[in-house]
Write a protein that holds these residues in place. Sequence first.
Motif, PDB file in Angstrom:
ATOM      1  N   UNK A  47      55.122  23.320  52.685  1.00 18.12           N
ATOM      2  CA  UNK A  47      53.771  22.887  53.033  1.00 18.12           C
ATOM      3  C   UNK A  47      53.758  21.385  53.292  1.00 18.12           C
ATOM      4  N   UNK A  48      53.014  20.962  54.305  1.00 18.67           N
ATOM      5  CA  UNK A  48      52.787  19.531  54.484  1.00 18.67           C
ATOM      6  C   UNK A  48      51.837  19.095  53.368  1.00 18.67           C
ATOM      7  N   UNK A  49      51.759  17.813  53.074  1.00 14.77           N
ATOM      8  CA  UNK A  49      50.841  17.361  52.021  1.00 14.77           C
ATOM      9  C   UNK A  49      49.390  17.801  52.271  1.00 14.77           C
ATOM     10  N   UNK A  50      48.929  17.703  53.502  1.00 11.62           N
ATOM     11  CA  UNK A  50      47.553  18.095  53.808  1.00 11.62           C
ATOM     12  C   UNK A  50      47.358  19.599  53.634  1.00 11.62           C
ATOM     13  N   UNK A  51      48.352  20.392  54.015  1.00 15.78           N
ATOM     14  CA  UNK A  51      48.261  21.846  53.849  1.00 15.78           C
ATOM     15  C   UNK A  51      48.253  22.217  52.368  1.00 15.78           C
ATOM     16  N   UNK A  52      49.067  21.532  51.574  1.00 18.11           N
ATOM     17  CA  UNK A  52      49.082  21.796  50.134  1.00 18.11           C
ATOM     18  C   UNK A  52      47.723  21.488  49.520  1.00 18.11           C
ATOM     19  N   UNK A  53      47.122  20.390  49.929  1.00 11.64           N
ATOM     20  CA  UNK A  53      45.790  20.031  49.431  1.00 11.64           C
ATOM     21  C   UNK A  53      44.764  21.075  49.844  1.00 11.64           C
ATOM     22  N   UNK A  54      44.797  21.485  51.109  1.00  4.89           N
ATOM     23  CA  UNK A  54      43.841  22.483  51.604  1.00  4.89           C
ATOM     24  C   UNK A  54      44.036  23.812  50.892  1.00  4.89           C
ATOM     25  N   UNK A  55      45.273  24.202  50.670  1.00  3.77           N
ATOM     26  CA  UNK A  55      45.547  25.457  49.982  1.00  3.77           C
ATOM     27  C   UNK A  55      45.099  25.388  48.530  1.00  3.77           C
ATOM     28  N   UNK A  56      45.357  24.269  47.888  1.00  5.47           N
ATOM     29  CA  UNK A  56      44.915  24.109  46.508  1.00  5.47           C
ATOM     30  C   UNK A  56      43.410  24.186  46.383  1.00  5.47           C
ATOM     31  N   UNK A  57      42.700  23.538  47.298  1.00  9.33           N
ATOM     32  CA  UNK A  57      41.244  23.593  47.282  1.00  9.33           C
ATOM     33  C   UNK A  57      40.736  25.012  47.509  1.00  9.33           C
TER      34      UNK A  57
END
Length: 68
Positions: A47-57
């Motif tokens: 995951x890219x950092x932004x994708x990881x953040x979006x997935x976590x949210x």
Amino acid sequence: MGRVIVLGERTRVIGYALAGALAIEAEGEEVARAWASLPPDTSLVVLTPAAAQALGDAMVAGAATPSS
């Protein structure tokens, strides 16, 4: 052998396709939908950092459930 997937913004994932990974372009709410529809033969997801953040949210909100 399982599939390697790189999930995130186009500019960050497209180069991984040259190495044989499946690059899935997704941002924001699209990330949770992409995560939920990963192929069953997936062995590794990067995951890219932004994708990881979006997935976590999305997971906190109950919008995505990862496969086991």
